[in-house]
Structure formats: C-alpha cells, structure tokens
Design an enzyme around this catalytic site. Structure first.
Site, short mmCIF file in Angstrom:
data_model
loop_
_atom_site.label_atom_id
_atom_site.label_comp_id
_atom_site.label_asym_id
_atom_site.label_seq_id
_atom_site.Cartn_x
_atom_site.Cartn_y
_atom_site.Cartn_z
N SER A 127 -4.52 -2.94 1.28
CA SER A 127 -4.42 -2.69 -0.16
C SER A 127 -5.30 -1.51 -0.56
O SER A 127 -6.24 -1.15 0.13
CB SER A 127 -4.82 -3.93 -0.95
OG SER A 127 -6.21 -3.94 -1.14
N LYS A 128 -4.96 -0.95 -1.70
CA LYS A 128 -5.63 0.25 -2.18
C LYS A 128 -7.11 0.03 -2.40
O LYS A 128 -7.91 0.96 -2.31
CB LYS A 128 -4.95 0.66 -3.50
CG LYS A 128 -5.02 2.16 -3.76
CD LYS A 128 -4.24 2.54 -4.99
CE LYS A 128 -4.47 3.97 -5.36
NZ LYS A 128 -3.79 4.96 -4.58
N ARG A 129 -7.46 -1.24 -2.68
CA ARG A 129 -8.88 -1.51 -2.93
C ARG A 129 -9.73 -1.29 -1.66
O ARG A 129 -10.92 -1.10 -1.73
CB ARG A 129 -9.06 -2.95 -3.42
CG ARG A 129 -9.07 -3.03 -4.94
CD ARG A 129 -9.24 -4.45 -5.38
NE ARG A 129 -8.13 -5.27 -4.88
CZ ARG A 129 -8.28 -6.47 -4.34
NH1 ARG A 129 -9.47 -6.99 -4.21
NH2 ARG A 129 -7.24 -7.16 -3.94
N HIS A 130 -9.10 -1.39 -0.50
CA HIS A 130 -9.87 -1.31 0.74
C HIS A 130 -9.62 -0.03 1.52
O HIS A 130 -9.65 -0.03 2.74
CB HIS A 130 -9.58 -2.54 1.60
CG HIS A 130 -9.95 -3.81 0.94
ND1 HIS A 130 -9.03 -4.74 0.54
CD2 HIS A 130 -11.15 -4.29 0.56
CE1 HIS A 130 -9.65 -5.74 -0.05
NE2 HIS A 130 -10.94 -5.50 -0.05
#
Ligand code: GLU
Length: 487
Positions: free
Chosen positions: A256-259
């Site tokens: 995911s974009k968060r990681h």
C-alpha cells in the site's frame, strides 16, 4: 472463441504497480492467443475525478510497452473507451432490470442506512442491505413507490439477489467458486445522481465489448458473484474469470501507498530500466519456466499461461527488483545508456562531455551500480580534481617513503606520448620490474592521488579517462600539499 480482454483501471491519478501487472497479464494473454486487448477507463465515480489521471495512466502504460487494440472512441492511436461517455447505455440496462422485476427502487436515507448497519452489527449479522425491513419498492408497494417517485424523493436502484440458491463460477486460477445467494448483497446499480456503479457499468461493458476473459486483481473476487448474477439477469453469457494474486510487501502485508512506493512513475523516477521493471512485474505471481528470471517480452508472450498463475500473494521484493535492474544494466548497449547518463550528469552539474567519453564511463561503471543515476557521484573525480581524500585510505596506503617511490614513476609517465590504458600499464609494469617493486604496491598511491577514493574502476582505465595533463597536475599538487603538511 475469439480472445478479447480488457484492462479497466479507474483513473485514480497514478498507475499502481498491481495495475501494471494486471495490464501486462491481459496484454500477454491477448498476444499469446492472437486476441485483442482493450483499454477501458472506468470513471463512473465522478466524486473521485482526478485531473489528467487518464493521460497519466496511458503515458505509464505506453512506457511499459503495453499496446492496446481499438482506439475507436478517441480517433487517436491509443484512445481508450471511457465509461463516462457511455452513461446512457448503463441507465438503459439498469432500467431494464427494474422492468423485469430483477431490480428495485430504494429510498433509504444515509441515516436510515447507518441505523441499519448498527442494528445488523448488534445482531451479529453481515452488512447486507436488509431488503425486507427498509424503505424500498418491495416493502412499500407500487402505489407508495409511485407517490415517492412523483414527489421527487431521492432513490437508488438495487439488484434483487435471489433469496435461495447459490452462485457458481469457474476461476481459471482458483478453480470453482461457489457462494450462497444469501451472502450476496443487493448491490446498488444506479446511484441517486443517476450514475451507474462500477458493477453495472463493468458488466454491461464486458458484455457489449465481447470480453471473453476477465483478468483482474484478487480484490475483485468478492464482487464476481454479483456480476455473475447480473449476467444471468440479462440473459448474457458469462466471461471466464481469472483473479490475480495480491501483491504483498516484505512483511507479507498488502502493498500500500502508506508503506512506500506503489506508483509506476515513482519507480521510473528512481531510474529503473523499463525492461527490467516489466520483467520483474511479470514474475509477480508466475514463473514461466521456474529455472531462470530473465525473460524478454517475446518470451513472456510465448510462455504465458494463466492457469499457471499462483493463488498465493506475490511478494514485491525490492532486492530482487534491484538485482533485476543490475542484470539489465550490464546488458544495456552504450548507445542506449549515453543519453540517460548524460541527463544524470547534467543533473549533477556536469555538462559538455563528449558522447564517446560518456560511453566509456558507462562501460567502466555499469557493473558497479544498480542505477545509472549513481554513476555521477561515484565518478566525480573524473570531472574535477578531488578536494577530499579518504582518511582511512590515506593512512593505510601512504607511507613515509611513498612519495619517493612514486616520483620516478610519475617522471616516466610524463614522457609518454600516448596516454592510454595499455601505454600507462606497460610503462608502470616496466618501471616496477626495474625497481623490483610489486605493481600492486603503487596502484593505491596512484588511485589516492588521482581520485581520493579507495574504490573505482581499474587504475589504468581511470588514468586514460582523466588524461595525461590532468593526471600530472593532480600528482604534483598532491605531492606538494603532502610536503607542505597540508594533507
Ligand atoms: N475499475 C476496476 C479497477 O479499478 C476494474 C476492475 C475490473 O477489472 O473489473 O480496478
């Protein structure tokens, strides 16, 4: 049956690496079977409109070498089908289901829906629309429904999932999937603003675009029973399905974009080579032969087999990606590398180098880096005399007698009329033999004086690149500074 597949991204603003894998597998499958692969922009959710998102998608797909067939709607060479230009079609088919009694009006407000969710949660039930208890044309009856419609009450149209029985479909990767109808939600088909939902538009388009195989990410598997029911409602043939495994990060969680990076453009900006990146993406969930990792696009097309794609999530392994890039970098032709390295050098403030010189630098360093962009920093001494000298290296390799040892060699080198790898090598070799010194002993002092660094390309290649005059300047300046106690 003619193979016709589609890549159907929603324009979110960037191309996710998982999206690229889906696009690539569709493309490989179509090419392998002599079929067609089309691009369809699924922009039914107008609240999530992002400026230039479609252009961005197309640009990144084009970069990756994925070509689409049929570009009728835009008249351009690569124009996709765009759902927002086809709304009338979806409305027509949504209303048809209403007439057939396979869909119904629902008038619930968002507060009413929220209250239903809370009640279902307390009862421990699933989050399905509770058809028999809510305000819809089934519970309200024809008259009241008509009254509400006439009075302009807001409504959505929901599909009427059968109460009993099950939905069955075959997934090429997962085998037979069976879901009881009681677990399938009465999905909204047309929203209160009249726009279709993804589900309705997707099924209508797949039917009219004669899609034979729906190849998409695993996250769409839960939607498939609804889609299969819609095909049955309309009396249409169902395409074959293949749901590709999730992409996981190194902690085995969903990528995911968060990681970290998930957009193709981020990887491009980092300097990954297109062929390396596409090769890496192709192996997320499938290995053509199991005995190697490097495949050209032609080989991928030739070997592609949907039924060999894994069910288990595929790890997006950045170390493997770096390794892959190195493999391609080593094989990259100098002609292809020069323009790229030139741009990187310019970014680092180095301009006006001849292409031939840039080519030599690439050849000497391509096996020592993961990205071409690392070369300018690593080779800074090729463009200017070193201002710093690695202290530990100096302490280890510059002894009290080193200056006296190198001076006569420098003297000899200064007499060379040609300053090439071979001439500097032969001169140094002859000097060492005469003086009874091992060549290795002089290499480090030379490297230190010329580059200031302990690591780099071969010494004689480096001397040839720096050139005679500059080498001699650097030697004498270093020795002078040493004598003066500055270093
Ligand atoms: N629009 C969906 C997406 O963004 C397409 C899913 C499908 O291929 O059916 O991924």
């Amino acid at each position: 049956m003619d193979v016709r597949v589609r890549f159907a991204p929603s324009p979110t603003g960037y191309l996710h690496v998982g999206g690229l894998r889906t696009a690539l597998y569709n493309y490989l499958f179509a090419r392998k079977h002599g079929g067609k692969c089309i691009l369809r922009i699924e922009d039914t959710d107008r609240t999530r409109f992002v400026e230039n998102a479609t252009e961005n998608l197309i640009e990144n797909l084009r970069w990756a070498g994925i070509e689409f067939d049929e570009s009728l709607e835009k008249g351009g060479e690569f124009g996709p089908y765009v759902q927002s230009e086809r709304f009338d079609l979806y409305t027509k088919y949504g209303l048809e289901l209403l007439e057939k009694g396979l869909a119904y009006y629902a008038f619930d407000t968002s507060e009413e829906l929220e209250a239903m969710r809370q009640r279902l949660q307390e009862e421990g039930g699933s989050f399905k629309y509770d058809r028999n208890k809510m305000r819809n044309s089934i519970t309200l009856g024809n008259e009241e429904t008509k009254r509400l419609l006439d009075s302009g009450e807001k409504y959505v149209i929901r599909m009427k999932v059968p109460e009993d029985g099950e939905v069955k479909f075959n997934d090429i990767i997962r085998g037979e999937v069976t879901v009881p109808c009681k677990d399938v939600d009465d999905q909204i088909l047309l929203k209160s603003d009249g726009f279709p939902t993804y589900h309705l538009a997707n099924v209508v388009d797949d039917h009219f675009m004669q899609i034979s195989h729906v190849i998409r990410g695993e996250e769409w598997l839960p939607s498939t029973p609804k889609h299969v029911l819609l095909y049955q409602f309309f009396g249409w043939d169902t395409p074959d399905f293949a749901h590709l495994p999730l992409l996981l990060n190194d902690k085995k969680a969903k990528l995911s974009k968060r990681h970290g990076d998930v957009a193709v453009e981020d990887f491009r900006a980092k300097g990954y080579l297109k062929d390396a990146f596409v090769n890496f993406i192709a192996l997320l969930g499938w290995n053509p032969t199991g005995d190697r990792e490097i495949y050209s696009m032609e080989e991928l097309i030739d070997l592609f087999d949907l039924s060999k794609v894994n069910k288990a999530g595929a790890v997006f392994d950045l170390k493997k990606l770096a390794w892959m890039n190195q493999q391609y970098l080593k094989e990259l032709s100098t002609a292809e590398a020069v323009p790229v390295l030139k741009v990187e050098l310019e970014k680092a403030g180095v301009a006006n180098l001849r292409d031939e010189y840039i080519g030599k630098i690439f050849e000497l360093f391509k096996e020592r880096v993961t990205f071409i962009g690392e070369i300018p920093e690593m080779t800074n001494y090729l463009y200017a005399a070193p201002s710093e000298f690695e202290e530990a290296y100096m302490a280890k390799r510059w002894k009290a007698d080193t200056a006296d040892l190198v001076r006569p060699l420098i003297e000899k080198l200064s007499t060379l009329s040609e300053f090439t790898h071979d001439s500097t090598h032969d001169c140094t070799k002859a000097f060492c033999e005469e003086a009874g010194i091992k060549m290795g002993e002089l290499m480090h002092p030379l490297r230190l004086m010329l580059t200031g660094k302990s690591a780099g390309a071969g010494m004689f290649d480096t001397m040839a690149l720096i050139g005679k005059e500059e080498c001699l300047n650097r030697f004498s300046s270093f020795l002078a500074r040493k004598e003066a106690g500055e270093l």
